[in-house]
Structure formats: structure tokens, C-alpha cells
Motif scaffolding. Structure first.
Motif, PDB file in Angstrom:
ATOM      1  N   GLY A 267     -48.672 -31.103  11.468  1.00  0.00           N
ATOM      2  CA  GLY A 267     -49.004 -32.320  12.216  1.00  0.00           C
ATOM      3  C   GLY A 267     -47.893 -33.349  12.257  1.00  0.00           C
ATOM      4  N   HIS A 268     -46.756 -33.045  11.669  1.00  0.00           N
ATOM      5  CA  HIS A 268     -45.566 -33.890  11.715  1.00  0.00           C
ATOM      6  C   HIS A 268     -44.381 -32.988  11.392  1.00  0.00           C
ATOM      7  CE1 HIS A 268     -45.629 -33.685   7.379  1.00  0.00           C
ATOM      8  NE2 HIS A 268     -46.805 -34.275   7.331  1.00  0.00           N
ATOM      9  N   PRO A 269     -43.158 -33.446  11.528  1.00  0.00           N
ATOM     10  CA  PRO A 269     -42.028 -32.563  11.229  1.00  0.00           C
ATOM     11  C   PRO A 269     -41.911 -32.269   9.741  1.00  0.00           C
ATOM     12  CG  PRO A 269     -41.247 -34.779  11.676  1.00  0.00           C
ATOM     13  CD  PRO A 269     -42.709 -34.770  12.014  1.00  0.00           C
ATOM     14  N   MET A 270     -41.264 -31.151   9.424  1.00  0.00           N
ATOM     15  CA  MET A 270     -40.863 -30.899   8.049  1.00  0.00           C
ATOM     16  C   MET A 270     -39.566 -31.657   7.786  1.00  0.00           C
ATOM     17  SD  MET A 270     -40.327 -27.280   6.019  1.00  0.00           S
ATOM     18  CE  MET A 270     -38.749 -26.859   6.788  1.00  0.00           C
ATOM     19  N   MET A 271     -38.536 -31.375   8.604  1.00  0.00           N
ATOM     20  CA  MET A 271     -37.274 -32.111   8.540  1.00  0.00           C
ATOM     21  C   MET A 271     -36.808 -32.533   9.935  1.00  0.00           C
ATOM     22  SD  MET A 271     -35.283 -29.733   5.725  1.00  0.00           S
ATOM     23  CE  MET A 271     -33.842 -30.795   5.643  1.00  0.00           C
ATOM     24  N   GLN A 272     -37.520 -32.086  10.961  1.00  0.00           N
ATOM     25  CA  GLN A 272     -37.218 -32.349  12.367  1.00  0.00           C
ATOM     26  C   GLN A 272     -35.796 -31.897  12.721  1.00  0.00           C
ATOM     27  OE1 GLN A 272     -38.513 -36.218  13.689  1.00  0.00           O
ATOM     28  NE2 GLN A 272     -37.785 -35.901  15.784  1.00  0.00           N
ATOM     29  N   ILE A 273     -35.541 -30.610  12.472  1.00  0.00           N
ATOM     30  CA  ILE A 273     -34.210 -30.067  12.738  1.00  0.00           C
ATOM     31  C   ILE A 273     -34.231 -29.023  13.851  1.00  0.00           C
ATOM     32  CG2 ILE A 273     -33.202 -30.565  10.493  1.00  0.00           C
ATOM     33  CD1 ILE A 273     -33.972 -27.840   9.519  1.00  0.00           C
ATOM     34  N   GLY A 274     -35.336 -28.959  14.605  1.00  0.00           N
ATOM     35  CA  GLY A 274     -35.371 -28.111  15.786  1.00  0.00           C
ATOM     36  C   GLY A 274     -35.569 -26.644  15.470  1.00  0.00           C
ATOM     37  N   ALA A 275     -34.853 -25.784  16.214  1.00  0.00           N
ATOM     38  CA  ALA A 275     -35.009 -24.339  16.055  1.00  0.00           C
ATOM     39  C   ALA A 275     -34.543 -23.895  14.673  1.00  0.00           C
ATOM     40  CB  ALA A 275     -34.219 -23.612  17.133  1.00  0.00           C
ATOM     41  N   VAL A 276     -35.380 -23.130  13.994  1.00  0.00           N
ATOM     42  CA  VAL A 276     -35.075 -22.637  12.652  1.00  0.00           C
ATOM     43  C   VAL A 276     -35.538 -21.187  12.544  1.00  0.00           C
ATOM     44  CG1 VAL A 276     -35.225 -24.888  11.508  1.00  0.00           C
ATOM     45  CG2 VAL A 276     -37.289 -23.506  11.779  1.00  0.00           C
TER      46      VAL A 276
END
Length: 465
Positions: A267-276
């Protein structure tokens, strides 16, 4: 004074490329389904529903909720649904929203409205902020999903809390309950970073890596030895492995939605670093620890079942059955003063922002677990990195000279001076992969060459029979 101490530490990493690998196939992005999902514009204040999460073991528990209102543009520019949990363990134990509940799906009239992502700071009332499902789908849609936003004068905007009319929310992990008369402070109910086996120095390095992204580490029990079969579904505990082996680092939250092999969580980013490309696991919840500042679940990762593929602004997304390669590391620490040698093996996430810091936190923990300096001493660190196509990086001149010789037929001081049996190591990865396949299946390769007419072509060109 304690005698001089020599500590030798060797690290060997099989590094292909730290950047995440390209995906094998494009997964079709999920669409908003009005039969099973509800838009924020359909919600009314006072509606009741339920949520799902795991409080113990792997059993998904249902709890009741009531919709309090909607806060405008409170969630990275999109609306945030405010709810109150009205039953279940968080009410009975006055814990507030629990760390690790992020991603817990919320349903109204049997339709998914979103996932718990935020809690109220420093109060035990179970007030939560819910990320709208339209926003979460954006993690798959790449920004093409319609925004989750009510008209400015909509009657659902705002909510009454503790005798105040609240119209706005501010995300502040350490702030008081209210920012001002009409603004509530919310904290992300971030998934817990559970760490096992690390000492103080390793934890310090890990915090330096993860704290800027809003992730909080806490000692945990580590990976569960006896894995239980779990079917990942809405409300199930789901983990992301950052490190495994002698030291374990896992991020554990809750799964929101699943359609075949596609999932949304947190429901929110983990680290908001895109494609992983990060390993995704099932998880076991040992229980939760109530606290006036922040209550947390205590969890262990279990089996790797897929891969996290997107770390977006409003959710993380992944695929069950997907693959996420990791980077292996080996550390040998020798305390010559005490005649002690210990070796440690880890595998860490393959991601350019994470791999170096994770590997250093493992190295720090290996040193701390072996070497106990009582005074001044001498430390020596030798390292070796093994990369794509057999590339090696080392700080040892002798090793470097030997490797240079080995890769060119064992060459010595000049071109025709061969001092050892060597190799012709000038292949890139693709060439090496083709050659390995050829030498392990010679009959298949010869049959293919005959089918393509190689003998006839060679005969015509070279006059061979």
C-alpha cells in the motif's frame, strides 16, 4: 597492551551485473475491475466493511472497519481514505495500527477499496490511512491509471477525530498526533525489516542504508527452518529477501490483491526505486509487540515463491513464480592472535542501490562475530570480486599478476614465455554460454550442423568430402 593482531578477511562475490536483470516476459498490467473493486468516488462516510491480515502464524484474520472520511491529496497527491478498525486484536490490545499490517486489504460491500498504509502517530486508537486501489494499480499501469481523487467540495472530504474536524494529513513518522487544528500527522505503517544474526556494527551499516528510505530495522528470529506450505492470497504475510544465509535481512508486510500470478502489496513504496528483481517469500508471524509509539509484528520469512518486480509510489508489485537472481558472498575472517578462523556465506539482493551496502553490513557482522579486539592491533583486508564473463577484481598484486598470466595461455614476462598452464579467456558471456552448450551436447550440435547443410557447404568451398 594486547599483542598485535592480524585479521584477514576475504570476500568473493559472483557479480554478473548489479543492475536487475531484464524481465523474461512482459506481464499484462491489471485493470480496475468494478465488480470486485470500489472507486473512492463511490465511498460514503459511515460505511462499514472489513480488513484481512495475519496476527499469528499463517492464518488470515478478519477485522471490522468503519469509513471516517477522505483526506484530499494526502497520499503523494492522491486521496487517502481514513478508517477506524472496530474489532480484532488491535482493538483488544490497544496497539493502534501495527507495523507489518501495511498492505492489509480493506473491503466495503465485498469490494476492495485499497490497503492500509498509514497509522495515527503516538495514539492507541486504531485509526488508519488506506491507499486507494486505483493508486495501487498504478504500480502496474506505469502512471496510466485514473487518479484517485474526489471533487474539491465533495461531502466525503474530511473526518472528525478527537473532537476536531480534520481536512488534511501530513506524513510524519515522528510527529505528534496533530500538525495543526485541521491536519493530522500520519506515519507509514512500513513493513518491518527483520534482521537475524547481525551484530551492532552490521545493524548500524544496515540502518545507514535503509533509514533514508523510511525502513526501520529490528532484530528478528530469522528464516523459519520448517517451512509451511502457504497459498498467497489477500491478507497473507509476504516477504522480500534482501539477504539470506548466515545473516538474514527480510522486509515483511501484507499482500493486498492477487490475480493469477500477479500481486500487489504494502500500500506504499518499500524504497520507491522502480523496476526491481527481488526474491518474494511467504512468511510466518510469531505475534506482535504493542507499543505506545509503534507496534510491530514479529515475523520470519519462509519459502521463496516469486519475485518483486516493481517498487512504486503506492504499492509494490510482483509475480508468483518469478525469478530474482541474488549475489553470493563468502567471508573468511582469521584472528591470528587467538588462532581462530571463521567463514560466512551470504546471498544478497542484486540491485545497484542495495548490493554494496548489504554486502558491507554482512562483512561488518562477520568481523564482529569473530574478532574481539582488546586493544590496538593490525588488520588486513584482502578482497576479490568475480564478475561477468569471468572478470575478477582484487586488491592483491600477486593474485592480479597470476590471473593476467592464466588468461593468456600462462604467459610470463613476454609473449613466448609460458610459465604455467593457462587458458584462452577472451570470451564474453554470450559466447561462453553458446560454447558451454555446444561442448556438453556435441551430438546435438553435429546433427544440427548436418541438418543445415554444413558438410555440403564445406565440401563446395574447400573441396572436402
Amino acid at each position: 597492551m594486547r599483542p598485535s593482531v592480524v585479521v584477514l578477511c576475504t570476500a568473493m562475490l559472483a557479480l554478473a551485473a548489479v543492475a536487475p536483470p531484464a524481465r523474461a516476459a512482459v506481464v499484462e498490467a491489471p485493470q480496475f475491475d468494478p465488480a470486485t473493486m470500489m472507486r473512492v468516488s463511490e465511498i460514503e462516510r459511515g460505511m462499514t466493511g472489513y480488513g484481512l491480515t495475519v496476527f499469528h502464524g499463517v492464518e488470515v484474520t478478519r477485522f471490522e472497519i468503519e469509513v471516517l472520511g477522505v483526506l484530499a491529496k494526502a497520499n503523494l497527491g492522491e486521496d487517502l481514505i481514513l478508517i477506524e478498525i472496530t474489532s480484532g486484536p488491535v482493538v483488544e490490545r490497544q496497539s493502534g495500527i501495527i507495523g507489518g499490517m501495511s498492505g492489509s486489504p480493506i473491503f466495503v460491500d465485498g469490494r476492495l477499496i485499497g490497503a492500509i498504509a498509514y497509522g495515527w502517530s503516538f495514539l492507541r486508537e486504531p485509526i488508519g490511512g488506506v491507499t486507494c486501489i486505483e493508486s495501487m494499480l498504478d504500480s502496474w499501469m506505469g502512471g496510466r491509471q485514473p487518479q484517485a481523487m474526489l471533487p474539491r467540495e465533495h461531502e466525503l472530504r474530511g473526518a472528525r477525530l478527537a473532537g476536531r474536524w480534520v481536512e488534511q494529513a501530513r506524513i510524519d513518522p515522528g510527529g505528534p498526533a496533530f500538525h495543526d487544528e485541521h491536519t493530522i500527522n500520519l506515519r507509514p505503517v512500513s513493513p518491518i525489516v527483520s534482521v537475524a544474526g547481525m551484530g551492532e556494527s552490521g545493524m548500524t551499516r544496515l540502518n545507514e542504508l535503509l533509514a533514508p528510505h523510511g525502513l526501520e530495522t529490528m532484530p528478528g528470529p530469522g528464516r523459519l527452518a520448517d517451512e509451511l506450505p502457504v497459498e498467497l492470497g489477500p491478507g497473507a504475510a509476504v516477504g522480500v529477501t534482501l539477504m539470506e544465509g548466515d545473516f538474514d535481512v527480510s522486509v515483511i508486510g501484507t499482500l493486498t490483491w492477487r490475480d493469477h500470478d500477479r500481486i500487489l502489496a504494502f500500500g506504499h513504496p518499500m524504497m520507491q526505486i522502480g523496476a526491481v528483481a527481488l526474491p518474494m517469500t511467504t512468511a510466518w508471524v510469531h505475534g506482535f509487540l504493542p507499543s505506545i509509539s509503534r507496534s510491530n509484528k514479529l515475523s520470519s520469512p519462509m519459502a521463496t515463491v516469486g519475485a518483486l518486480t516493481e517498487d512504486g509510489a503506492w504499492a509494490v508489485a510482483g509475480t508468483v513464480g518469478g525469478e530474482a537472481p541474488m549475489v553470493p558472498g563468502h567471508f573468511t575472517v582469521i584472528d591470528e592472535d587467538r588462532s581462530i578462523t571463521r567463514s560466512f556465506d551470504v546471498r544478497v539482493a542484486r540491485q545497484e542501490l542495495l548490493t554494496p551496502g548489504l554486502m558491507m553490513s554482512g562483512l561488518s557482522s562477520a568481523l564482529e562475530a569473530t574478532f574481539y579486539p582488546g586493544g590496538e592491533g593490525i588488520g588486513t583486508i584482502d578482497f576479490e570480486l568475480r564478475g561477468d564473463g569471468g572478470a575478477v577484481l582484487t586488491d592483491d598484486d600477486v593474485i592480479a599478476d597470476t590471473l593476467r598470466s592464466l588468461r593468456v595461455h600462462g604467459q610470463g614476462s613476454d609473449k613466448y614465455d609460458n610459465v604455467r598452464i593457462g587458458l584462452a579467456s577472451r570470451l564474453d558471456t554470450i559466447q561462453a554460454a553458446v560454447l558451454i552448450n555446444a561442448v556438453t551436447r556435441p551430438q546435438d550440435v553435429l546433427a544440427a550442423m548436418r541438418a543445415l547443410g554444413y558438410p555440403r557447404l564445406l565440401s563446395a568451398v574447400l573441396g572436402l568430402m
